[in-house]
Design a protein around this motif. Structure first.
Motif, PDB file in Angstrom:
ATOM      1  N   TRP A 546       5.467   4.725 -35.676  1.00 62.47           N
ATOM      2  CA  TRP A 546       6.804   4.669 -35.084  1.00 62.47           C
ATOM      3  C   TRP A 546       7.776   3.932 -36.005  1.00 62.47           C
ATOM      4  CZ3 TRP A 546       9.456   7.282 -31.779  1.00 62.47           C
ATOM      5  CH2 TRP A 546      10.635   6.763 -31.235  1.00 62.47           C
ATOM      6  N   ALA A 547       7.328   2.853 -36.624  1.00 54.22           N
ATOM      7  CA  ALA A 547       8.184   2.128 -37.559  1.00 54.22           C
ATOM      8  C   ALA A 547       8.575   3.008 -38.740  1.00 54.22           C
ATOM      9  CB  ALA A 547       7.486   0.860 -38.040  1.00 54.22           C
ATOM     10  N   LEU A 548       7.639   3.794 -39.248  1.00 60.27           N
ATOM     11  CA  LEU A 548       7.939   4.690 -40.363  1.00 60.27           C
ATOM     12  C   LEU A 548       8.920   5.781 -39.937  1.00 60.27           C
ATOM     13  CD1 LEU A 548       4.426   5.063 -42.009  1.00 60.27           C
ATOM     14  CD2 LEU A 548       6.368   3.757 -42.863  1.00 60.27           C
ATOM     15  N   TYR A 549       8.756   6.288 -38.753  1.00 61.00           N
ATOM     16  CA  TYR A 549       9.691   7.299 -38.263  1.00 61.00           C
ATOM     17  C   TYR A 549      11.093   6.717 -38.132  1.00 61.00           C
ATOM     18  CZ  TYR A 549      12.089  10.481 -35.108  1.00 61.00           C
ATOM     19  OH  TYR A 549      13.014  11.319 -34.548  1.00 61.00           O
ATOM     20  N   GLN A 550      11.194   5.516 -37.602  1.00 63.57           N
ATOM     21  CA  GLN A 550      12.500   4.884 -37.469  1.00 63.57           C
ATOM     22  C   GLN A 550      13.156   4.674 -38.827  1.00 63.57           C
ATOM     23  OE1 GLN A 550      14.162   4.119 -34.490  1.00 63.57           O
ATOM     24  NE2 GLN A 550      12.527   5.434 -33.733  1.00 63.57           N
ATOM     25  N   ALA A 551      12.361   4.277 -39.822  1.00 65.97           N
ATOM     26  CA  ALA A 551      12.910   3.963 -41.135  1.00 65.97           C
ATOM     27  C   ALA A 551      13.252   5.191 -41.951  1.00 65.97           C
ATOM     28  CB  ALA A 551      11.920   3.088 -41.912  1.00 65.97           C
ATOM     29  N   TYR A 552      12.447   6.258 -41.822  1.00 63.73           N
ATOM     30  CA  TYR A 552      12.592   7.403 -42.718  1.00 63.73           C
ATOM     31  C   TYR A 552      12.881   8.725 -42.006  1.00 63.73           C
ATOM     32  CZ  TYR A 552      10.481   3.968 -45.780  1.00 63.73           C
ATOM     33  OH  TYR A 552      10.226   2.818 -46.488  1.00 63.73           O
ATOM     34  N   GLY A 553      12.817   8.741 -40.684  1.00 58.77           N
ATOM     35  CA  GLY A 553      13.026   9.987 -39.962  1.00 58.77           C
ATOM     36  C   GLY A 553      11.940  11.009 -40.218  1.00 58.77           C
ATOM     37  N   ASP A 554      10.737  10.545 -40.529  1.00 61.26           N
ATOM     38  CA  ASP A 554       9.646  11.428 -40.950  1.00 61.26           C
ATOM     39  C   ASP A 554       8.798  11.834 -39.745  1.00 61.26           C
ATOM     40  OD1 ASP A 554       7.462  12.681 -42.129  1.00 61.26           O
ATOM     41  OD2 ASP A 554       7.459  11.346 -43.856  1.00 61.26           O
ATOM     42  N   ARG A 555       9.062  13.043 -39.228  1.00 64.42           N
ATOM     43  CA  ARG A 555       8.308  13.540 -38.081  1.00 64.42           C
ATOM     44  C   ARG A 555       6.870  13.856 -38.453  1.00 64.42           C
ATOM     45  NH1 ARG A 555       9.095  17.948 -36.221  1.00 64.42           N
ATOM     46  NH2 ARG A 555       8.859  17.663 -33.958  1.00 64.42           N
ATOM     47  N   ARG A 556       6.625  14.214 -39.710  1.00 63.98           N
ATOM     48  CA  ARG A 556       5.268  14.581 -40.121  1.00 63.98           C
ATOM     49  C   ARG A 556       4.305  13.406 -39.933  1.00 63.98           C
ATOM     50  NH1 ARG A 556       4.663  17.451 -45.836  1.00 63.98           N
ATOM     51  NH2 ARG A 556       5.763  19.063 -44.661  1.00 63.98           N
ATOM     52  N   ARG A 615       7.835   8.165 -26.308  1.00 66.19           N
ATOM     53  CA  ARG A 615       8.945   8.444 -27.226  1.00 66.19           C
ATOM     54  C   ARG A 615       8.504   9.382 -28.347  1.00 66.19           C
ATOM     55  NH1 ARG A 615      12.811   3.516 -27.162  1.00 66.19           N
ATOM     56  NH2 ARG A 615      12.099   2.362 -25.338  1.00 66.19           N
ATOM     57  N   ILE A 616       7.294   9.147 -28.849  1.00 64.94           N
ATOM     58  CA  ILE A 616       6.758  10.014 -29.913  1.00 64.94           C
ATOM     59  C   ILE A 616       6.570  11.432 -29.389  1.00 64.94           C
ATOM     60  CG2 ILE A 616       4.732  10.412 -31.370  1.00 64.94           C
ATOM     61  CD1 ILE A 616       4.482   7.309 -31.532  1.00 64.94           C
ATOM     62  N   ALA A 617       6.074  11.536 -28.172  1.00 66.04           N
ATOM     63  CA  ALA A 617       5.898  12.859 -27.570  1.00 66.04           C
ATOM     64  C   ALA A 617       7.230  13.605 -27.516  1.00 66.04           C
ATOM     65  CB  ALA A 617       5.286  12.721 -26.185  1.00 66.04           C
ATOM     66  N   GLU A 618       8.281  12.921 -27.142  1.00 59.39           N
ATOM     67  CA  GLU A 618       9.595  13.561 -27.075  1.00 59.39           C
ATOM     68  C   GLU A 618      10.026  14.068 -28.448  1.00 59.39           C
ATOM     69  OE1 GLU A 618      12.111  10.608 -25.427  1.00 59.39           O
ATOM     70  OE2 GLU A 618      11.413  10.886 -23.368  1.00 59.39           O
ATOM     71  N   VAL A 619       9.804  13.280 -29.481  1.00 62.32           N
ATOM     72  CA  VAL A 619      10.190  13.694 -30.829  1.00 62.32           C
ATOM     73  C   VAL A 619       9.419  14.942 -31.249  1.00 62.32           C
ATOM     74  CG1 VAL A 619      10.164  13.017 -33.274  1.00 62.32           C
ATOM     75  CG2 VAL A 619      10.838  11.358 -31.523  1.00 62.32           C
ATOM     76  N   LEU A 620       8.139  14.986 -30.899  1.00 67.23           N
ATOM     77  CA  LEU A 620       7.273  16.083 -31.333  1.00 67.23           C
ATOM     78  C   LEU A 620       7.326  17.299 -30.415  1.00 67.23           C
ATOM     79  CD1 LEU A 620       4.091  14.080 -32.439  1.00 67.23           C
ATOM     80  CD2 LEU A 620       5.917  14.993 -33.891  1.00 67.23           C
ATOM     81  N   GLY A 621       8.060  17.181 -29.325  1.00 67.33           N
ATOM     82  CA  GLY A 621       8.108  18.295 -28.392  1.00 67.33           C
ATOM     83  C   GLY A 621       6.876  18.392 -27.514  1.00 67.33           C
TER      84      GLY A 621
END
Length: 884
Positions: A546-556, A615-621
């Protein structure tokens, strides 16, 4: 419309790297920061071209995206035909701005695929015979056809550590390759362009192996945790102008022998006897290896390693800078101590001259005893000692290659004569990723704190996020990186490094879904059984992605971790009792006599992980409802079990309130009273904190969220124990493990656990950069930002420059003589809300921004890319003691 140089692409990357060699990603992602001289520039469309040669980009013989109407310029995936292995792809991009202007095509750049799949390997794992020991040399001579060579690539890895030379020249500048992974599961290989090192006719390759993490000492687990001896896997491919290719691989044709390295261990050090050197052993002409021994081919011996061989994901470890010794003392006759002035991680370069057979001993320490000798008791069983035996033919230079140490001081004994300061240079190792933040205030202590955070990250980000680089541990503790990851992403590009480590973490997740305390994982740690699922430690499997997603927008990153996250949540549910958890072995680690009940911590983290998973589930659909409902249920269980009337929390500790407030576990009516109680507890300790590893990173953010930034500053500026300033007052140049690693009376804390380079408490950086520099993301990857400096405490001026995925963000503010001045520069394709710490617009001047609204005692402005400037009066109602 015609293109203009005022709108251009700058510094394009593929998978976070410039010109990555040996990338095994099926759909690599492109990022292109933009530059513009005019304000308010945003991208409205882009076009990417990919070709097999830079000259073919105009025709894009691989892929042309066409003009794509999109504002995306970060991590845009390749969407062309399947990529071929061992192929260099050239690419260029152009972008259209919001006035329809197209940039010039970016300067062509490239990435190159590696082998990409197991079938592309034809090499065999080989090892020196066991009789030669674990620091053997392997070599092979080979003949190259008398044809024009167009390319040569070396794909190489080891079980252990390796350093490779080709025709007498060092290949690359990586150190401690291939790094630490769970060698039972996977090992990373490296790709090198060696075209300039290969010639027609006779050639030779030589590889020095060492035990490393594979067969050497790891923490208290001893040696041979993965295997008995190092092994090599190497594949050299030479391509010719006529389209043919030759391969030279590790196989039975290689030979092995002992060399001058007598022993090499990451913890204990390296011993080197220069009298045993064999000049020319990596060259083809004139070297006789007839007495070398045949290697063992592990495949045919039925002992083929089972690890998956994958391309390296993280940036390599390299020597990035050097430090000169500042002083030399002789606390005992013949014992010389050199001070490098900075607690660092790496090795030294020794220059010495003396008789053959003279052995110089080097010991390393982070601090000194009162008598000026090296303090090494805190290293526990790590000997941290290198020895060099001279060959005796003039000035000699020695630099250990297969060990590293955490140290500021070098003790030299056995040296022929006095030791000059020029005899030693500190060689600093780190993961070679760019630092992302410049930060400076008019408070020297805070500048040193920022420096200490950066040096702590530099020294502990070596292949894995370690807990200390000095003592007999160096494990990838999940709890430490759980709290430090957001700060790490601010200080240094950490996406690749932590993506690799998350693979290590998933590799050791148990079938029941338990994340362990350390990764890679070797068994029992800290008295806890394997995979104990400790609260605040195992939760790193959720919080770090989650921290990496917040910092870089990296969904992968989220997608790759999703199934492991769900299994962790299933484990938390299964191991709880009516949604109350008690698996918190370490609790609020190293708190100051303020122990928070461990079930309070464990249940809070259960709720927090469930919340993040939703929150992660929402990002990933994915379906977020079950996890959102779980969060609500655990929050209700927490309130029922631990919260009483008036917002009092069971345990009544600073950390209990900090966790409950920051993780949104309290009813709205209880938040104010809980924050007030937290401040009472701080005041009761004479305005000092008492938090440990889990409470500390959330303490100042909670105070600011409660409207008490004044208290946050008061804690930050403290110089007495316990505080961030206390170690700095005692000369610390990195973060300490304990608030009082050196006690107020000058004695040392317990030698059983006392590191002077331990980044966990550096997690305060996140608050500093968000609230002093004033830079915070409001959308993942910093596409939109909130610029809200909060002047206060002793700080009257701050400058910061943060390199976001979209480009640099800078702030500079002063708060003097009753006036607040702020300058903000934003990268193209980004925008920000800028908050000024004033309540009324009277006397406020601004340019390059649009006034939006008053909010929370501030004036809020909107700005796009370019520079905005603000000047406003600071009255009594806006003083540093006000609730901003």
């Amino acid at each position: 419309m015609t293109s203009t140089s005022k709108w251009a692409v700058a510094g394009p990357t593929v998978e976070y790297a410039s010109c990555p060699l040996g990338l095994d990603v099926a759909r690599p992602r492109f990022t292109w920061p933009l530059v513009a001289q005019e304000p308010g520039r945003v991208q409205t469309a882009y076009q990417v071209r990919v070709a097999t040669d830079a000259e073919r980009l105009s025709s894009a013989d691989v892929w042309d995206s066409g003009r794509v109407g999109s504002s995306e310029s970060v991590l845009v995936p390749y969407d062309g035909p399947a990529l071929a292995p061992r192929t260099r792809y050239h690419w260029s991009v152009r972008a259209w701005d919001n006035e329809g202007r197209a940039s010039e095509w970016s300067t062509p750049t490239w990435w190159e695929t590696g082998l990409m799949e197991k079938s592309q390997w034809s090499a065999s794992w080989i090892a020196a015979p066991e009789s030669l020991g674990t620091s053997a040399r392997l070599r092979r001579g080979f003949s190259v056809a008398d044809k024009q060579i167009t390319r040569a690539r070396l794909y190489i890895t080891a079980l252990g550590l390796y350093e490779v030379h080709l025709n007498g020249e060092r290949v690359g500048n990586d150190r401690l390759a291939p790094g630490w992974t769970d060698y039972r599961r996977r090992v990373q290989y490296q790709s090198h362009d060696v075209t300039e090192l290969i010639g027609s006719g006779a050639n030779a390759i030589g590889v020095q192996l060492a035990e490393g993490w594979y067969a050497g000492t790891v923490a208290w687990y001893g040696t041979r945790n993965y295997g008995k001896r190092p092994a090599l896997l190497a594949q050299l491919e030479v391509g010719y102008a006529d389209g043919t290719t030759e391969r030279y691989v590790s196989d039975a044709s290689w030979t092995a022998a002992r060399g001058p390295i007598v022993a090499a261990d990451l913890l204990h050090g390296e011993s080197y006897d220069a009298r045993s050197e064999t000049p020319g052993w990596t060259t083809a002409s004139g070297f006789d290896d007839s007495d070398w021994s045949p290697v063992d081919v592990l495949d045919t011996a039925g002992t083929r390693p089972g690890a998956q061989v994958v391309a390296q994901v993280d940036a390599p470890i390299r020597a990035v800078r050097e430090l000169a010794a500042q002083t030399v003392t002789e606390p005992q006759p013949g014992i010389f101590v050199l001070d490098l002035g900075q607690n660092m991680v790496g090795s030294i370069r020794l220059r010495v001259e003396g008789p053959a057979g003279t052995t110089v001993t080097l010991r390393y320490a982070e601090v000194l005893n009162p008598d000026g000798t090296c303090y090494t008791a805190n290293l526990r069983k790590a000997r941290a000692t290198d020895t060099y035996t001279l060959r005796g033919d003039g000035l000699e230079t020695y630099e250990p290659r297969f060990t590293f140490h955490g140290f500021r001081y070098v003790e030299i004994s056995g040296h022929p004569g006095a030791v000059p300061a020029s005899a030693v240079t500190g060689v600093v190792l780190q993961t070679d990723a760019p630092f992302a933040l410049d930060f400076a205030t008019d408070v020297p202590m805070l500048n040193q704190l920022h420096s200490n955070i950066g040096w702590g990250q530099r020294g502990n980000f070596l292949s894995i996020p370690t807990d200390t680089p000095a003592r007999d541990e160096r494990l990838g503790w999940t709890g430490d990186i759980n709290v430090f990851a957001p700060t790490a992403c601010s200080v240094m590009e950490s996406a690749r490094f932590l993506t690799k480590w998350l693979t290590d973490l998933r590799d050791c997740q148990t079938p029941e879904g338990i994340f362990p305390d350390t990764a890679p994982h070797l068994g029992r740690v800290g008295g806890a059984p394997v995979g104990d699922g400790v609260a605040g430690w195992g939760d790193a499997g959720v919080t770090v992605p989650w921290a990496l997603y917040q910092a870089y927008g990296d969904r992968r990153i989220l997608a790759e971790s999703w199934s492991s996250i769900v299994r962790w949540i299933d484990h938390l549910r299964a191991s709880s009792r009516e949604l109350i958890r008690s698996a918190a072995v370490y609790g609020d680690w190293l708190n100051i006599d303020d122990e928070t009940p461990k079930d309070v911590i464990a249940t809070a983290y259960f709720a927090h992980s469930a919340d993040l998973t939703a929150r992660i589930a929402e990002v990933l659909g994915e379906n977020a409802d079950p996890f959102r409902e779980l969060f609500e249920d655990v929050r209700h269980a927490f309130r029922t079990a631990y919260v009483t009337e008036g917002g009092r929390i069971h345990g009544d500790t600073q950390t209990a309130y900090v966790l409950a407030l920051s993780m949104d576990l309290l009813a709205e009516a209880d938040r104010g009273p809980a924050a007030d109680r937290l401040i009472q507890l701080i005041e009761a300790r004479d305005w000092h904190l008492s938090t440990g590893f889990l409470g500390t990173p959330r303490l100042l953010p909670v105070l600011t969220a409660a409207g008490r930034t004044d208290v946050a500053y008061r804690l930050l500026h403290q110089r007495t124990f316990p505080s961030w300033g206390y170690p700095i007052e005692r000369g610390a140049t990195t973060m300490w493990e304990r608030w009082d690693s050196i006690k107020p009376d000058g004695t040392f804390q317990s030698e059983e656990m006392n590191s002077f380079n331990h980044y966990a408490y550096g997690s305060v950086g996140e608050w500093m950069y968000t609230n002093i520099a004033g830079i915070a993301a409001t959308a993942p990857g910093f596409r939109t930002l909130r610029i809200r400096p909060r002047p206060g405490g002793e700080v009257h001026e701050t400058r910061a420059r943060f390199t976001s995925p979209y480009g640099p963000v800078t702030t500079h503010w002063t708060d003097r003589d009753g006036r607040f001045e702020l300058e903000v520069t934003l990268a193209p394709n980004t925008s920000a809300e800028i908050w000024l710490p004033v309540r009324t617009a009277a006397g406020t001047r601004y340019e390059g921004a649009e006034y939006l609204r008053p909010q929370d005692g501030c004036l809020v402005f909107g700005a796009g890319s370019g520079t905005s400037r603000f000047s406003c009066p600071r009255g009594q109602e806006n003083s540093s003691s006000a609730r901003l």
